[in-house]
Design a protein around this motif. Structure first.
Motif, PDB file in Angstrom:
ATOM      1  N   LEU A   1       0.845  -1.190   0.000  1.00  0.00           N
ATOM      2  CA  LEU A   1       0.000   0.000   0.000  1.00  0.00           C
ATOM      3  C   LEU A   1       0.885   1.246   0.000  1.00  0.00           C
ATOM      4  O   LEU A   1       2.035   1.193   0.448  1.00  0.00           O
ATOM      5  CB  LEU A   1      -0.907  -0.018   1.234  1.00  0.00           C
ATOM      6  CG  LEU A   1      -1.819  -1.245   1.334  1.00  0.00           C
ATOM      7  CD1 LEU A   1      -2.513  -1.278   2.676  1.00  0.00           C
ATOM      8  CD2 LEU A   1      -2.812  -1.258   0.191  1.00  0.00           C
ATOM      9  N   PRO A   2       0.349   2.362  -0.475  1.00  0.00           N
ATOM     10  CA  PRO A   2       1.139   3.594  -0.451  1.00  0.00           C
ATOM     11  C   PRO A   2       1.550   3.938   0.977  1.00  0.00           C
ATOM     12  O   PRO A   2       0.811   3.680   1.923  1.00  0.00           O
ATOM     13  CB  PRO A   2       0.180   4.647  -0.999  1.00  0.00           C
ATOM     14  CG  PRO A   2      -0.873   3.886  -1.716  1.00  0.00           C
ATOM     15  CD  PRO A   2      -0.982   2.553  -1.038  1.00  0.00           C
ATOM     16  N   LYS A   3       2.738   4.516   1.098  1.00  0.00           N
ATOM     17  CA  LYS A   3       3.226   4.950   2.406  1.00  0.00           C
ATOM     18  C   LYS A   3       3.894   6.309   2.235  1.00  0.00           C
ATOM     19  O   LYS A   3       4.775   6.466   1.392  1.00  0.00           O
ATOM     20  CB  LYS A   3       4.227   3.949   2.977  1.00  0.00           C
ATOM     21  CG  LYS A   3       4.799   4.364   4.326  1.00  0.00           C
ATOM     22  CD  LYS A   3       5.776   3.332   4.847  1.00  0.00           C
ATOM     23  CE  LYS A   3       6.356   3.770   6.180  1.00  0.00           C
ATOM     24  NZ  LYS A   3       7.311   2.779   6.706  1.00  0.00           N
ATOM     25  N   PHE A   4       3.447   7.251   3.022  1.00  0.00           N
ATOM     26  CA  PHE A   4       4.029   8.588   3.033  1.00  0.00           C
ATOM     27  C   PHE A   4       4.526   8.861   4.449  1.00  0.00           C
ATOM     28  O   PHE A   4       3.758   8.768   5.401  1.00  0.00           O
ATOM     29  CB  PHE A   4       2.981   9.633   2.625  1.00  0.00           C
ATOM     30  CG  PHE A   4       2.494   9.431   1.218  1.00  0.00           C
ATOM     31  CD1 PHE A   4       3.210   9.937   0.152  1.00  0.00           C
ATOM     32  CD2 PHE A   4       1.333   8.706   0.971  1.00  0.00           C
ATOM     33  CE1 PHE A   4       2.773   9.738  -1.155  1.00  0.00           C
ATOM     34  CE2 PHE A   4       0.885   8.512  -0.322  1.00  0.00           C
ATOM     35  CZ  PHE A   4       1.602   9.019  -1.387  1.00  0.00           C
ATOM     36  N   SER A   5       5.807   9.168   4.565  1.00  0.00           N
ATOM     37  CA  SER A   5       6.412   9.414   5.875  1.00  0.00           C
ATOM     38  C   SER A   5       7.105  10.769   5.894  1.00  0.00           C
ATOM     39  O   SER A   5       7.673  11.200   4.888  1.00  0.00           O
ATOM     40  CB  SER A   5       7.444   8.328   6.201  1.00  0.00           C
ATOM     41  OG  SER A   5       6.835   7.069   6.298  1.00  0.00           O
ATOM     42  N   ASP A   6       7.033  11.423   7.038  1.00  0.00           N
ATOM     43  CA  ASP A   6       7.785  12.645   7.295  1.00  0.00           C
ATOM     44  C   ASP A   6       8.017  12.706   8.803  1.00  0.00           C
ATOM     45  O   ASP A   6       7.632  11.767   9.517  1.00  0.00           O
ATOM     46  CB  ASP A   6       7.088  13.882   6.719  1.00  0.00           C
ATOM     47  CG  ASP A   6       5.765  14.225   7.373  1.00  0.00           C
ATOM     48  OD1 ASP A   6       5.547  13.855   8.560  1.00  0.00           O
ATOM     49  OD2 ASP A   6       4.927  14.882   6.730  1.00  0.00           O
ATOM     50  N   PRO A   7       8.634  13.750   9.309  1.00  0.00           N
ATOM     51  CA  PRO A   7       8.922  13.796  10.751  1.00  0.00           C
ATOM     52  C   PRO A   7       7.694  13.678  11.657  1.00  0.00           C
ATOM     53  O   PRO A   7       7.810  13.342  12.832  1.00  0.00           O
ATOM     54  CB  PRO A   7       9.599  15.155  10.929  1.00  0.00           C
ATOM     55  CG  PRO A   7      10.217  15.446   9.603  1.00  0.00           C
ATOM     56  CD  PRO A   7       9.248  14.865   8.596  1.00  0.00           C
ATOM     57  N   ARG A   8       6.505  13.896  11.108  1.00  0.00           N
ATOM     58  CA  ARG A   8       5.277  13.808  11.909  1.00  0.00           C
ATOM     59  C   ARG A   8       4.747  12.387  12.017  1.00  0.00           C
ATOM     60  O   ARG A   8       3.840  12.113  12.774  1.00  0.00           O
ATOM     61  CB  ARG A   8       4.190  14.696  11.312  1.00  0.00           C
ATOM     62  CG  ARG A   8       4.572  16.158  11.238  1.00  0.00           C
ATOM     63  CD  ARG A   8       3.575  16.944  10.428  1.00  0.00           C
ATOM     64  NE  ARG A   8       3.607  16.432   9.036  1.00  0.00           N
ATOM     65  CZ  ARG A   8       2.691  16.702   8.123  1.00  0.00           C
ATOM     66  NH1 ARG A   8       1.649  17.457   8.424  1.00  0.00           N
ATOM     67  NH2 ARG A   8       2.802  16.238   6.899  1.00  0.00           N
TER      68      ARG A   8
END
Length: 131
Positions: A13-20
């Motif tokens: 599945l799509p995964k979007f990560s950032d510091p949050r």
């Protein structure tokens, strides 16, 4: 109609990560070969229990370890395979007529199931010989 465990597959599945933190999603028409008609989840399962122990006549599912991990053993009556789900951005697509047993739940496991049909007790197969 006899089905094969080879028809079951892991879906990333799509995964979007950032510091949050991270975000994943399932979107109609993009990630599943079925429309979602029901959503349910399992949690607080002791590590020494088995869940599932059935197949479905028509129902398709995507099973996701939203938190923690667990093992799914799939069986088509001829072949058997164990799959360990450990990531919330990956799910196991289950086609109809495949036996499943969920075991080895981590203490924080949450199992999310996306299903192609509403609950129907007549869709269940409780005898593996009937596959």
């Amino acid at each position: 109609m006899r089905r094969s465990i080879e028809e079951c597959r892991l879906i990333d599945l799509p995964k979007f990560s950032d510091p949050r933190g991270s975000l994943s999603f399932v979107q109609k028409g993009e990630h599943l070969p079925f429309d979602i008609q029901r959503v349910y989840y399992l949690y607080d399962a002791p590590d020494d229990v088995s869940r599932g122990l059935h197949a479905h006549k028509e129902l398709e599912q995507l099973i996701i370890a939203i938190s923690g991990s667990f093992t799914i053993t799939i069986n088509d009556g001829n072949a058997k395979k164990k799959i360990r789900l450990t990531r919330p951005d990956q799910g196991l697509y289950m086609c109809p007529r495949i036996w499943r047993e969920l075991t080895e739940f981590s203490s924080d496991a949450v199992c999310l199931v996306l299903a192609s049909h509403p609950y129907d007790p007549d869709d269940y197969i409780f005898d593996i010989e009937e596959l």
